[in-house]
Design an enzyme around this catalytic site. Sequence first.
Site, mmCIF file in Angstrom:
data_model
loop_
_atom_site.group_PDB
_atom_site.id
_atom_site.type_symbol
_atom_site.label_atom_id
_atom_site.label_comp_id
_atom_site.label_asym_id
_atom_site.label_seq_id
_atom_site.Cartn_x
_atom_site.Cartn_y
_atom_site.Cartn_z
ATOM 1 N N GLU A 83 99.874 55.250 -24.736
ATOM 2 C CA GLU A 83 101.049 54.822 -23.804
ATOM 3 C C GLU A 83 100.246 53.185 -24.021
ATOM 4 O O GLU A 83 99.735 53.147 -23.730
ATOM 5 C CB GLU A 83 101.514 54.985 -22.614
ATOM 6 N N LYS A 262 99.269 59.236 -11.072
ATOM 7 C CA LYS A 262 99.171 59.119 -12.025
ATOM 8 C C LYS A 262 98.633 57.160 -13.302
ATOM 9 O O LYS A 262 98.421 57.657 -14.304
ATOM 10 C CB LYS A 262 100.808 59.042 -12.738
ATOM 11 N N ASP A 278 87.188 67.054 -21.504
ATOM 12 C CA ASP A 278 88.094 68.078 -20.999
ATOM 13 C C ASP A 278 88.616 67.395 -19.982
ATOM 14 O O ASP A 278 88.864 67.294 -19.241
ATOM 15 C CB ASP A 278 87.643 69.649 -20.368
ATOM 16 N N HIS A 376 105.632 45.684 -19.198
ATOM 17 C CA HIS A 376 105.178 46.690 -20.140
ATOM 18 C C HIS A 376 106.081 46.811 -21.366
ATOM 19 O O HIS A 376 106.083 47.390 -22.499
ATOM 20 C CB HIS A 376 105.353 47.858 -18.875
HETATM 21 P P1 NAD Z 1 77.989 74.047 -23.534
HETATM 22 O O1 NAD Z 1 78.192 75.256 -22.707
HETATM 23 O O2 NAD Z 1 78.577 73.592 -24.508
HETATM 24 O O3 NAD Z 1 77.093 72.896 -23.092
HETATM 25 C C1 NAD Z 1 75.784 73.229 -21.979
HETATM 26 C C2 NAD Z 1 74.580 73.892 -22.064
HETATM 27 O O4 NAD Z 1 73.468 73.191 -23.043
HETATM 28 C C3 NAD Z 1 73.709 74.150 -20.914
HETATM 29 O O5 NAD Z 1 74.093 75.911 -20.393
HETATM 30 C C4 NAD Z 1 72.369 74.107 -21.076
HETATM 31 O O6 NAD Z 1 71.753 75.845 -21.821
HETATM 32 C C5 NAD Z 1 72.633 73.080 -22.911
HETATM 33 N N1 NAD Z 1 72.032 71.862 -22.735
HETATM 34 C C6 NAD Z 1 70.813 71.155 -22.954
HETATM 35 N N2 NAD Z 1 70.314 69.879 -22.640
HETATM 36 C C7 NAD Z 1 71.275 70.398 -21.614
HETATM 37 C C8 NAD Z 1 71.251 68.118 -20.372
HETATM 38 N N3 NAD Z 1 70.021 67.079 -20.619
HETATM 39 N N4 NAD Z 1 72.381 69.254 -19.651
HETATM 40 C C9 NAD Z 1 72.328 69.536 -19.573
HETATM 41 N N5 NAD Z 1 72.581 70.755 -19.839
HETATM 42 C C10 NAD Z 1 72.719 71.232 -21.428
HETATM 43 O O7 NAD Z 1 78.857 73.239 -22.528
HETATM 44 P P2 NAD Z 1 79.834 73.234 -21.303
HETATM 45 O O8 NAD Z 1 79.465 71.840 -20.341
HETATM 46 O O9 NAD Z 1 79.110 74.742 -20.267
HETATM 47 O O10 NAD Z 1 80.776 74.263 -21.167
HETATM 48 C C11 NAD Z 1 82.014 72.597 -21.677
HETATM 49 C C12 NAD Z 1 83.232 73.193 -22.193
HETATM 50 O O11 NAD Z 1 83.689 74.443 -21.270
HETATM 51 C C13 NAD Z 1 84.486 72.188 -22.421
HETATM 52 O O12 NAD Z 1 85.132 72.187 -23.692
HETATM 53 C C14 NAD Z 1 85.411 72.904 -21.556
HETATM 54 O O13 NAD Z 1 86.867 72.113 -22.789
HETATM 55 C C15 NAD Z 1 85.384 74.028 -21.455
HETATM 56 N N6 NAD Z 1 85.961 74.890 -20.689
HETATM 57 C C16 NAD Z 1 87.191 74.745 -19.015
HETATM 58 C C17 NAD Z 1 86.752 75.496 -18.909
HETATM 59 C C18 NAD Z 1 87.162 74.419 -17.023
HETATM 60 O O14 NAD Z 1 87.796 73.960 -16.886
HETATM 61 N N7 NAD Z 1 88.545 75.466 -16.181
HETATM 62 C C19 NAD Z 1 86.892 76.784 -18.374
HETATM 63 C C20 NAD Z 1 86.134 77.340 -19.421
HETATM 64 C C21 NAD Z 1 85.582 76.331 -20.081
#
Ligand code: NAD
Length: 422
Positions: A83, A262, A278, A376
């Site tokens: 946009e 929004k 996300d 806009h």
């Molecule tokens: P991920 O599982 O890819 O990574 C997280 C992992 O990285 C941690 O569990 C840890 O083991 C490791 N890690 C290494 N260094 C770290 C640090 N400094 N800090 C924290 N962790 C570290 O990612 P995530 O963040 O658990 O999940 C994000 C994804 O999940 C997004 O792609 C999202 O779209 C998706 N998702 C979203 C939903 C929702 O919002 N309802 C539901 C399911 C999945």
Amino acid sequence: MGRTSRIPGFHKLSVEERLKIVREFAELSEDEMAVLGKRGHLDIQTADRMIENVIGTFELPLGIAANMIINGKDYLIPMVVEESSVVAGVTNAARMARSGGGFFTSSTGPVMIAQIQAVNVTDPYGARLRLYEKKDEILGIANEQDPILVEMGGGAKDIEVRVIETALGPMVITHLIVDTRDAMGANAVNTMAEAIAPYVGEWINGRVYLRILSNLADRRLVRASVRVKKEEFKGAEEVLDGMVYAWAFADADPYRAATHNKGIMNGISATVIATGNDFRAIEAGAHSYASRTGRYSSLTHWEKDQNGDLVGTIELPMAVGLIGGATKIHPLSRLVIKILGVKTATELGEIIGAVGLCQNLAALRALAGEGIQKGHMSLHAKNIAVAAGATGDLIDRVAKRMIEEGKIRMDRAAELLKEFKK
Ligand code: NAD
């Protein structure tokens, strides 16, 4: 045989094979196939690993909002959005905000909630207390799932057990409270919730169904404030008052609040997308937080202080990470993080909160003043020219003339196009 969308094993095909099927389905020409085949920054193999059934990549403009100062530090804000006026809005409002030292932020820390749903529990209140008695065991099982997170100082920290009344009777809802450090944390907390679930079912003699994070991440709030000096409104003092009235309108009326918020999300989602996070999670968190009192309302507050300066504040959930998701995978997102210069997910979240407040400042300034359409539509004029069929230098000529005439409309663009082509 007629065309069908039933394609068994579509996911097992190569990108080329999928493209061939889509080509036949939609009767795409050689030229159209060439457009689909164009590649940007995200290589096709990476894209094919990120989601399912990939046939290409999709680009959006990446812009930089200038002028931003947050906590005394200068930032360039990368924004990905389709946009017009979003980037211009943040840039303008960030300049206005410099008079008061820019934006100031704080946050609660990166704490997420996972929910475990138990039904058919005969003594829900007794069950609730039994789960509290098992707290250490629950936290232990959860933390076994993610030694890395625990090592970084994160992990499951607490539980909260609620009994809720539903259309199908009472349910016992266990919240696992997890510090996810620099991750958004959805996968991390979902894994923990799934590991705990069978124990919960057994301990309270109930049937466990859902085990999933809550996007109402109200323990992961970011806050930002800004003070715009009244001198910024010299000669247009009534605009400042109009902005406070505009806020009161959004605060009182969900129809207005939806559009007010929004506008805030214009800035927030654009920055979230640029960082590979996300954006649906952020949107869900923002809007559910805006409804937390039972009535959907504004995510910001605007008021006048004793000097007559304009003071704005925002508070909302901000589940963004630097680890996981697409942030580390998408080459442009990695660069965006470098341009932002952030080192922690918390800093990133606070910046994004400030961008939302800044975008709201821009929108209210325009709405309470000359109206949103003047700026806009001038920015949008080129899009209208293209939509009317203009190409090459005709785009600028048609847009320029429409702006001069103050008539930025599709029918006028078509007329001008005819005229110029003669
Ligand atoms: P991920 O599982 O890819 O990574 C997280 C992992 O990285 C941690 O569990 C840890 O083991 C490791 N890690 C290494 N260094 C770290 C640090 N400094 N800090 C924290 N962790 C570290 O990612 P995530 O963040 O658990 O999940 C994000 C994804 O999940 C997004 O792609 C999202 O779209 C998706 N998702 C979203 C939903 C929702 O919002 N309802 C539901 C399911 C999945």
